[in-house]
Design a protein around this motif. Structure first.
Motif, short mmCIF file in Angstrom:
data_model
loop_
_atom_site.label_atom_id
_atom_site.label_comp_id
_atom_site.label_asym_id
_atom_site.label_seq_id
_atom_site.Cartn_x
_atom_site.Cartn_y
_atom_site.Cartn_z
N SER A 283 0.86 -1.19 0.00
CA SER A 283 0.00 0.00 0.00
C SER A 283 0.90 1.25 0.00
O SER A 283 1.84 1.33 0.81
CB SER A 283 -0.87 -0.04 1.25
OG SER A 283 -1.75 1.03 1.22
N ILE A 284 0.66 2.17 -0.91
CA ILE A 284 1.49 3.38 -1.00
C ILE A 284 0.77 4.51 -0.29
O ILE A 284 -0.41 4.79 -0.56
CB ILE A 284 1.74 3.77 -2.48
CG1 ILE A 284 2.33 2.60 -3.27
CG2 ILE A 284 2.64 5.01 -2.56
CD1 ILE A 284 3.67 2.08 -2.77
N TRP A 285 1.47 5.15 0.64
CA TRP A 285 0.88 6.28 1.37
C TRP A 285 1.61 7.56 0.99
O TRP A 285 2.83 7.54 0.79
CB TRP A 285 1.02 6.07 2.88
CG TRP A 285 0.09 5.05 3.46
CD1 TRP A 285 -0.19 3.82 2.93
CD2 TRP A 285 -0.65 5.16 4.68
NE1 TRP A 285 -1.06 3.15 3.76
CE2 TRP A 285 -1.36 3.95 4.83
CE3 TRP A 285 -0.77 6.14 5.65
CZ2 TRP A 285 -2.20 3.71 5.92
CZ3 TRP A 285 -1.59 5.91 6.75
CH2 TRP A 285 -2.30 4.71 6.88
N ILE A 286 0.83 8.63 0.88
CA ILE A 286 1.45 9.95 0.68
C ILE A 286 0.95 10.89 1.79
O ILE A 286 -0.13 10.68 2.34
CB ILE A 286 1.13 10.55 -0.70
CG1 ILE A 286 -0.39 10.65 -0.93
CG2 ILE A 286 1.79 9.75 -1.81
CD1 ILE A 286 -0.77 11.51 -2.12
N GLU A 287 1.74 11.91 2.05
CA GLU A 287 1.41 12.85 3.14
C GLU A 287 1.45 14.29 2.66
O GLU A 287 2.27 15.09 3.14
CB GLU A 287 2.44 12.72 4.26
CG GLU A 287 2.46 11.41 4.96
CD GLU A 287 3.61 11.34 5.97
OE1 GLU A 287 4.65 11.98 5.75
OE2 GLU A 287 3.44 10.67 6.98
#
Ligand SMILES: Cc1ncc(COP(=O)(O)O)c(C=O)c1O
Length: 430
Positions: A283-287
């Motif tokens: 799962s790719i998370w961005i902030e």
């Protein structure tokens, strides 16, 4: 793309409401947000994950603006948020934001803050250093609790940005160094702790990034590290968090790729890297912080005094300044501004747009082209939604401005203007 919109009367509008009307109704200095713009940016990011068929999470970096109302919008958009202090966490919780969708960042979280986060069921702690691993262990024991974590690493990538706001290079106060083996050591400690569940890895390479290269190098490094971790420690990451930093247009001189376009390209790159490894993408998370609230924010001021010295650029002073937007004084951040009425009238002169604070460095815009102005005119600084109100102070004992959210042609005050009484409420007599 213009940084502002106008109506048929040639007035600057924010979410269809004239800026002059907002200034009149709520006073100045005033921070106004176009809520639709916030929602559209979150949706644009999410849409990239859907388009690329990659599972992903948008976690709003709430340091960019941490007030109850923004957490409520983020929650309505089914996004996550990250906090960097007990105070941000308390604000999110007071807003009714689900703690399990919050991540807790910071390079010196206190025992009290970690305890508060664990007691409130924080979604994950993004562990930054060995001291924190130790504190966390103690706090988990006292609370008889478990926690999800990501391990923050410094991948040694220098994104193309202003040097004061870079955090990804190896010489950084944030995260575990990869090269020297600290990141490996942190993983081993965390994996050996029965109360800690390691979900993956995190890095953040900088801010105001305009292109994909830095993110691509970063993800390559992180994927390589994760691949090593799989071989060496039989650890498979569920989450790869590439941080925030998506750049925005502050002035006409800025020409960033759209934040969602950057994300789309980076996702392609990540997919390609995993294809080569014949592994599935975690799962790719961005902030993103700035990209979500920056363009949506407008600072409204009233023009007051003027100083003319023959042969020099005039100083035009507004009723706010570094107390409500520290960025120009702190790191020479540049902004564009227009008059709220007739913003596209031809420019007659170039002025220093000065703040009212007792610092010579309190200049909001150093060279601003404006038509002739008079005291009482409303001026709008554009794209001030990120790191403006959130860095506001009471320097010179000026009250902080009100914050207004505009949506569907309606304005709602979401933070009251501070009063003189607010300023002295914690002062005690000697
Ligand atoms: C760890 C981390 N994530 C996200 C962000 C948000 O960055 P931006 O607002 O530039 O997207 C920052 C900003 O400093 C950060 O330190």
């Amino acid at each position: 793309m213009s940084l502002y919109s106008t109506n048929g009367d040639n007035q600057v509008v924010i979410g269809n409401l004239p800026a002059t009307q907002l200034a009149k109704n709520y006073g100045t200095p005033l921070q106004v947000y176009d809520v639709d713009s916030i929602r559209q940016q979150i949706r644009a990011f999410k849409n990239e994950f859907t388009k690329k068929n990659i599972s992903g999470t948008v976690s709003y970096a709430s340091k960019a603006l941490s007030i109850k109302a923004i957490y409520q919008i983020i929650e309505e958009e089914n996004a996550h948020a990250d906090v960097v202090s007990g105070g941000e966490l308390a604000t999110a919780i007071a807003a009714g934001f689900p703690a399990h969708n919050l991540s807790f960042h910071g390079n010196n979280k206190s025992r009290f803050e970690l305890d508060y986060a664990i007691k409130n069921g924080i979604g994950m702690v993004i562990v930054d250093n060995f001291h924190e691993l130790d504190l966390l262990d103690q706090v988990l024991k006292v609370n008889n609790a478990h926690v999800n974590i990501l391990i923050r690493v410094t991948p040694g990538i220098s994104a193309h940005t202003h040097e004061y706001i870079q955090t990804g290079q190896a010489d950084s106060k944030f995260g575990f160094d990869i090269h020297s083996g600290q990141a490996d050591h942190a993983l081993q400690i965390a994996l050996a702790n029965k109360r800690i569940n390691v979900l993956g890895i995190h890095a953040h390479i900088g801010s105001q990034i305009f292109d994909t290269q830095g993110f691509e190098l970063e993800s390559q490094k992180l994927i390589h590290l994760l691949s090593n971790w799989e071989e060496k420690y039989d650890f498979t990451a569920q989450i790869l968090n590439i941080g925030g930093g998506f750049g925005i247009k502050y002035t006409n001189g800025d020409d960033p790729l759209k934040p969602e376009a950057i994300l789309g390209d980076v996702l392609d790159h990540i997919q390609h890297e995993y294809d080569l490894l014949q592994k599935s993408v975690p799962s790719i998370w961005i902030e993103p912080g700035r990209a979500i609230v920056g363009p949506a924010g407008y600072s409204l001021y009233t023009i007051g005094s003027r100083k003319d010295v023959p042969g020099l650029q005039p100083y035009l002073t507004v009723d706010g300044g570094m107390g409500d937007n520290l960025r120009p004084a702190l790191y020479q951040a540049e902004y564009a501004a227009v008059l709220a009425e007739n913003p596209n009238a031809s420019n007659y002169e170039t002025v220093h747009l000065a703040g009212k604070y007792c610092e010579s460095g309190d200049i909001l815009i150093d060279h601003l082209k404006l038509p002739q102005t008079k005291p009482g005119d409303t001026i709008v600084i554009l794209a001030t939604g990120a790191y403006g109100y959130s860095m506001a102070s009471n320097y010179n004992r000026n009250p902080r401005p009100a914050v207004v959210f505009v949506e569907n042609g309606e304005a709602k005050m979401v933070v009251k203007r501070e009063t003189f009484a607010d300023l002295i409420q914690n002062d005690l007599d000697y």
